[in-house]
Write a protein that holds these residues in place. Structure first.
Motif: not given
Length: 216
Positions: A138-155
Motif C-alpha cells: 500500500a505504501v509503495k502504491f501510494a508513493l508511486a502514484t504520488v510520483s506520477v501525479f507530481t510529474l503530470g501535475f508539473a507538465m
C-alpha cells in the motif's frame, strides 16, 4: 482555502476517485484465492500467477496519477487560468493548495488499498513459508502514484502553447532517434532518458521492482 480545494477536487473527480477505489479493492481480492496448493510445484505456479496479477498495481498507479493530475488542472485549463489568476492569494500558494488537494485523494485511495490488503491477508490461509506484505504494498502504491501525479501535475501546469511546443519537440526527438537507428547508429539517447526516469535513481523508480502482496 485548502479545504475548499479538497472539496472542489472531490466534486470534479469523484467518478474517477470512486472507480479507482473500487478497482483497488477488487485487485487484491481477485488475485488471492482461499484454497492454497500444498505441494511445492503447485505453490510455485500459484506464486507465478500472483506475480502476473501484480503488474496491475503499477499500471493502476500510472493511470490514477495521470488522471488526477489532469483533473486537478481541468477547470483552470478550460478557463485559460483566468480564475486562478483572479484569486486574492499568491499564485504559488494556489498551485501548492491544488497540488495538496490532489495528493489528499491519492493518499485516500492508498488507504483504501491498505485496508483491503490487511483484510485479504488476515482472511487468507497463508502457508508458514510465505508472508503477507499489505503495508509495504500500500505504501509503495501510494508513493508511486504520488510520483506520477507530481510529474503530470508539473507538465500540465504549463500553458497550452508551451505544452504543444514541448510535444512537437518530443515527436522530433523520437523521429530523429528512429532515423538514426535505421541509419545504423548505435546511439540511443531515448533509452538513456527512460532509464533516467524509471531507473533505480529516477523519479518514477517506484514503478519497478516487485509488487507482491504475498511472497517468500
Amino acid at each position: 482555502m485548502f479545504k475548499a480545494l479538497v472539496w472542489l477536487q472531490w466534486k470534479s473527480s469523484r467518478a474517477w476517485i470512486l472507480a479507482a477505489a473500487l478497482a483497488i479493492v477488487a485487485l487484491p481480492v481477485m488475485s488471492v484465492v482461499r484454497e492454497w496448493p500444498t505441494d511445492r510445484e503447485a505453490m510455485a505456479q500459484f506464486l507465478s500467477r500472483l506475480e502476473a496479477w501484480s503488474v496491475f498495481y503499477p499500471a493502476a498507479a500510472v493511470v490514477l496519477g495521470i488522471a488526477m493530475a489532469s483533473l486537478a488542472w481541468r477547470a483552470d485549463r478550460r478557463g485559460g487560468f483566468v480564475y486562478a489568476l483572479s484569486l486574492p492569494i499568491a499564485r504559488w500558494r494556489q498551485v501548492a493548495y491544488r497540488y495538496g488537494a490532489g495528493v489528499v485523494w491519492v493518499l485516500a485511495i492508498g488507504a483504501v488499498l491498505w485496508i483491503t490488503t490487511l483484510v485479504v491477508v488476515a482472511t487468507t490461509p497463508i502457508p508458514a513459508s510465505l508472508r503477507g506484505y499489505p503495508t509495504g504494498l500500500a505504501v509503495k502504491f501510494a508513493l508511486a502514484t504520488v510520483s506520477v501525479f507530481t510529474l503530470g501535475f508539473a507538465m500540465l501546469a504549463v500553458p497550452d502553447r508551451l505544452e504543444r511546443g514541448l510535444a512537437w519537440v518530443g515527436v522530433l526527438v523520437v523521429a530523429v532517434q528512429v532515423a538514426a537507428l535505421f541509419a545504423g547508429s548505435e546511439t540511443n539517447w531515448l533509452a538513456a532518458f527512460l532509464e533516467a526516469i524509471v531507473g533505480p535513481t529516477g523519479p518514477l523508480s517506484l514503478l519497478g521492482g516487485r509488487w507482491m502482496l504475498i511472497d517468500v
